[in-house]
Design a protein around this motif. Structure first.
Motif, PDB file in Angstrom:
ATOM      1  N   GLY A  14      61.792  27.811  31.477  1.00  0.00           N
ATOM      2  CA  GLY A  14      63.143  27.590  31.988  1.00  0.00           C
ATOM      3  C   GLY A  14      64.104  27.111  30.914  1.00  0.00           C
ATOM      4  O   GLY A  14      63.812  26.170  30.174  1.00  0.00           O
ATOM      5  N   GLU A  15      65.262  27.788  30.792  1.00  0.00           N
ATOM      6  CA  GLU A  15      66.331  27.454  29.853  1.00  0.00           C
ATOM      7  C   GLU A  15      65.884  27.514  28.388  1.00  0.00           C
ATOM      8  O   GLU A  15      66.483  26.886  27.519  1.00  0.00           O
ATOM      9  N   ALA A  16      64.835  28.259  28.113  1.00  0.00           N
ATOM     10  CA  ALA A  16      64.355  28.379  26.733  1.00  0.00           C
ATOM     11  C   ALA A  16      65.285  29.266  25.921  1.00  0.00           C
ATOM     12  O   ALA A  16      65.838  30.252  26.419  1.00  0.00           O
ATOM     13  N   THR A  17      65.470  28.910  24.669  1.00  0.00           N
ATOM     14  CA  THR A  17      66.291  29.716  23.755  1.00  0.00           C
ATOM     15  C   THR A  17      65.440  30.641  22.901  1.00  0.00           C
ATOM     16  O   THR A  17      65.951  31.581  22.306  1.00  0.00           O
ATOM     17  N   ASP A  18      64.154  30.359  22.833  1.00  0.00           N
ATOM     18  CA  ASP A  18      63.255  31.186  22.028  1.00  0.00           C
ATOM     19  C   ASP A  18      61.884  31.191  22.696  1.00  0.00           C
ATOM     20  O   ASP A  18      61.317  30.129  22.966  1.00  0.00           O
ATOM     21  N   ILE A  19      61.351  32.389  22.993  1.00  0.00           N
ATOM     22  CA  ILE A  19      60.060  32.509  23.668  1.00  0.00           C
ATOM     23  C   ILE A  19      59.153  33.396  22.827  1.00  0.00           C
ATOM     24  O   ILE A  19      59.509  34.523  22.484  1.00  0.00           O
ATOM     25  N   ARG A  20      57.970  32.868  22.522  1.00  0.00           N
ATOM     26  CA  ARG A  20      56.988  33.611  21.728  1.00  0.00           C
ATOM     27  C   ARG A  20      55.709  33.733  22.550  1.00  0.00           C
ATOM     28  O   ARG A  20      55.197  32.743  23.086  1.00  0.00           O
ATOM     29  N   VAL A  21      55.193  34.949  22.646  1.00  0.00           N
ATOM     30  CA  VAL A  21      54.000  35.221  23.445  1.00  0.00           C
ATOM     31  C   VAL A  21      52.876  35.667  22.512  1.00  0.00           C
ATOM     32  O   VAL A  21      53.064  36.576  21.709  1.00  0.00           O
ATOM     33  N   VAL A  22      51.721  35.007  22.637  1.00  0.00           N
ATOM     34  CA  VAL A  22      50.576  35.301  21.777  1.00  0.00           C
ATOM     35  C   VAL A  22      49.441  35.832  22.642  1.00  0.00           C
ATOM     36  O   VAL A  22      49.013  35.165  23.594  1.00  0.00           O
ATOM     37  N   LEU A  23      48.957  37.026  22.317  1.00  0.00           N
ATOM     38  CA  LEU A  23      47.867  37.643  23.071  1.00  0.00           C
ATOM     39  C   LEU A  23      46.517  37.092  22.638  1.00  0.00           C
ATOM     40  O   LEU A  23      46.406  36.413  21.606  1.00  0.00           O
ATOM     41  N   ASN A  24      45.514  37.434  23.398  1.00  0.00           N
ATOM     42  CA  ASN A  24      44.153  36.986  23.121  1.00  0.00           C
ATOM     43  C   ASN A  24      43.650  37.496  21.777  1.00  0.00           C
ATOM     44  O   ASN A  24      42.818  36.853  21.126  1.00  0.00           O
ATOM     45  N   ASP A  25      44.154  38.668  21.342  1.00  0.00           N
ATOM     46  CA  ASP A  25      43.722  39.224  20.065  1.00  0.00           C
ATOM     47  C   ASP A  25      44.645  38.800  18.916  1.00  0.00           C
ATOM     48  O   ASP A  25      44.630  39.392  17.849  1.00  0.00           O
ATOM     49  N   ARG A  26      45.488  37.768  19.173  1.00  0.00           N
ATOM     50  CA  ARG A  26      46.371  37.133  18.185  1.00  0.00           C
ATOM     51  C   ARG A  26      47.624  37.926  17.864  1.00  0.00           C
ATOM     52  O   ARG A  26      48.401  37.524  16.988  1.00  0.00           O
ATOM     53  N   ARG A  27      47.847  39.030  18.543  1.00  0.00           N
ATOM     54  CA  ARG A  27      49.143  39.695  18.380  1.00  0.00           C
ATOM     55  C   ARG A  27      50.242  38.820  18.963  1.00  0.00           C
ATOM     56  O   ARG A  27      50.037  38.137  19.970  1.00  0.00           O
ATOM     57  N   GLU A  28      51.428  38.847  18.353  1.00  0.00           N
ATOM     58  CA  GLU A  28      52.550  38.031  18.808  1.00  0.00           C
ATOM     59  C   GLU A  28      53.747  38.909  19.141  1.00  0.00           C
ATOM     60  O   GLU A  28      54.018  39.891  18.446  1.00  0.00           O
TER      61      GLU A  28
END
Length: 458
Positions: free
Chosen positions: A104-118
């Motif tokens: 909520g209200e985030a200015t930057d969102i980073r998603v990391v997969l199980n295989d370390r891809r971002e």
């Protein structure tokens, strides 16, 4: 001897009952969850969100006297706040579901997969009340994802696995069972809703992670725990997958906030005492205490005093449960509503609608000739209440107090009820009564559940 012969013939005639099968894999021999986790875990992701938190307000900021003295006292700079949670990929093009309180209200969102891809992610749709958010991974394709299961097919006692990132230690799997359904009494912060309960351990950081069945289908999004220590006590709650499916549908349709069907009723759960006074055989259902004229339930023939027992064949025992049943069907759906009137069962067909923008809002901004220049007002209606997250209320709401209004203590969200001894029904009433005001005047304001008098001199 004859009985033994009959049993022998029966067993020979039903070979399926006596059939034996050699285990086909090591997993079947060890009764392991490993193959299930191996397939499901790649679709569960870690989410790192960053938001800028505003500077802390002075406790005297809204005080008309001390505010001037403490204007520059204790000012702090905005700070960056990081949060960690989990999410679940729901499609091969990178649609991800998580909790609102994670992103909520985030200015930057980073998603990391199980295989370390971002991947970077953007928010397509979010809703604080349901504590759900739908994200889109940027540049994603051919992503691992989980299938959604109809939540109404889930039963107490089923095996369940919770997958997430508790305490930031890395992806973790815990097992348990579905220990309860239709949990709608939980209230954590702004979270109000209808939940699946599980004893699979859920801890901070698991928020937004997956609760799956033994076929690897998503049955819920882990959202909260019931705890006194901050750790898991074996009572966790997940948002049902059927509601998640409606969020995904609206996100793909271009909505940026979740639109719930509008009931236009106020009601309460029927307990044992209330069921006796209503002449019901047993407690259950939601009794209608107020019914707005534009309500689709009123249009279908329901009235105050009726007890709503089921929506589309599913029993409802709390207002939250009824709103959930409506929400999973969506705006435009036509649902069967079972209700009881004067002890007799009846049925109606109700078309679910969006909150109507009626009566007109009559938005008004006071000009220089007014006492409170810049004060922005509007008349409350169902659509505006939905936009502002208000459960109920009528009258004139303050959208922006302006500089002069803020000096006497007015806040955005206040509902004006009277200026002096004159009642308020429409924004134009405020402008008129303020022009006529003289001497010492008090504004009567409803702020949340409190009545506040703001006094000033003209």
């Amino acid at each position: 001897m004859r009985l033994i012969l009959v049993l022998a013939l029966a067993l020979l005639s039903a070979p399926a009952l006596a059939e034996t099968r050699v285990p086909e894999s090591r997993a079947e021999i060890s009764l392991s969850f490993a193959p299930l986790v191996r397939d499901a875990a790649p679709a569960v992701v870690n989410i790192y969100a960053r938001r800028v938190v505003a500077a802390r307000r002075s406790p005297f900021a809204d005080d008309p006297f001390f505010g001037e003295f403490f204007r520059d006292f204790g000012q702090s700079q905005p700070r960056v706040q990081n949060s960690l949670g989990s999410g679940v990929i729901l499609s091969d093009d990178g649609i991800v579901v998580s909790n609102y309180h994670v992103i909520g209200e985030a200015t930057d969102i980073r998603v990391v997969l199980n295989d370390r891809r971002e991947y970077s992610a953007s928010v397509l749709l979010s809703d604080e009340q349901s504590d759900l958010a739908i994200l889109q991974l940027e540049g994603a394709a051919d992503m691992p994802h989980l299938a959604l299961r109809d939540s109404d097919t889930v039963e107490v006692g089923e095996l369940a696995l919770a997958i997430g990132n508790p305490f930031g230690v890395g992806q973790t799997v815990s097992s348990g069972i579905v220990s309860g359904l239709a949990r709608s009494g939980l209230a954590t912060g702004n979270l109000r809703g209808y939940f699946i309960q599980t004893d699979a351990p859920i801890n901070p950081g698991n928020s937004g992670g997956a609760l799956i069945d033994i076929e690897g289908r998503l049955i819920g999004i882990n959202t909260s725990i019931l705890t006194r220590s901050g750790g898991s006590n074996g009572i966790g709650f997940a948002i049902p997958a059927s509601l998640v499916a409606q969020f995904v549908t609206q996100a793909r349709d271009g909505q940026d906030r979740f639109l719930r069907p509008w009931a236009g009723i106020n009601g309460q759960a029927v307990d044992a005492d209330l069921s006796d006074s209503l002449g019901l055989a047993r407690p259950g259902g939601v009794v209608i205490s107020e019914l707005e004229p534009l309500s689709p339930f009123a249009a279908a023939g329901l009235a105050v005093g009726d007890v709503i027992a089921a929506v589309d064949g599913q029993p409802v025992n709390t207002p939250a449960e009824m709103i959930y049943r409506m929400s999973v069907r969506g705006i435009g759906a036509r649902v069967a509503v079972d209700y009881v009137r004067a002890g007799r069962p009846a049925e109606a067909r109700v078309t679910l609608i969006a909150p109507p923008d009626e009566p007109p809002r009559e938005e008004l901004v006071l000009g220089r000739e007014a006492l409170f220049e810049g004060l922005r007002l509007a008349r409350l209606n169902p659509a505006l209440r939905d936009e502002l997250g208000l459960e109920a209320g009528e009258g004139v709401i303050v959208l922006d107090p302006g500089a002069a209004g803020a000096r006497i203590g007015l806040r955005a969200g206040d509902i004006l009820q009277a200026v002096g001894r004159y009642g308020i029904e429409r924004p134009a009433d405020v402008a008129r009564t303020l022009r006529q005001a003289s001497g010492r005047v008090a504004l009567q304001v409803l702020r949340g559940n409190r009545r506040v008098a703001l006094r000033f001199r003209v």
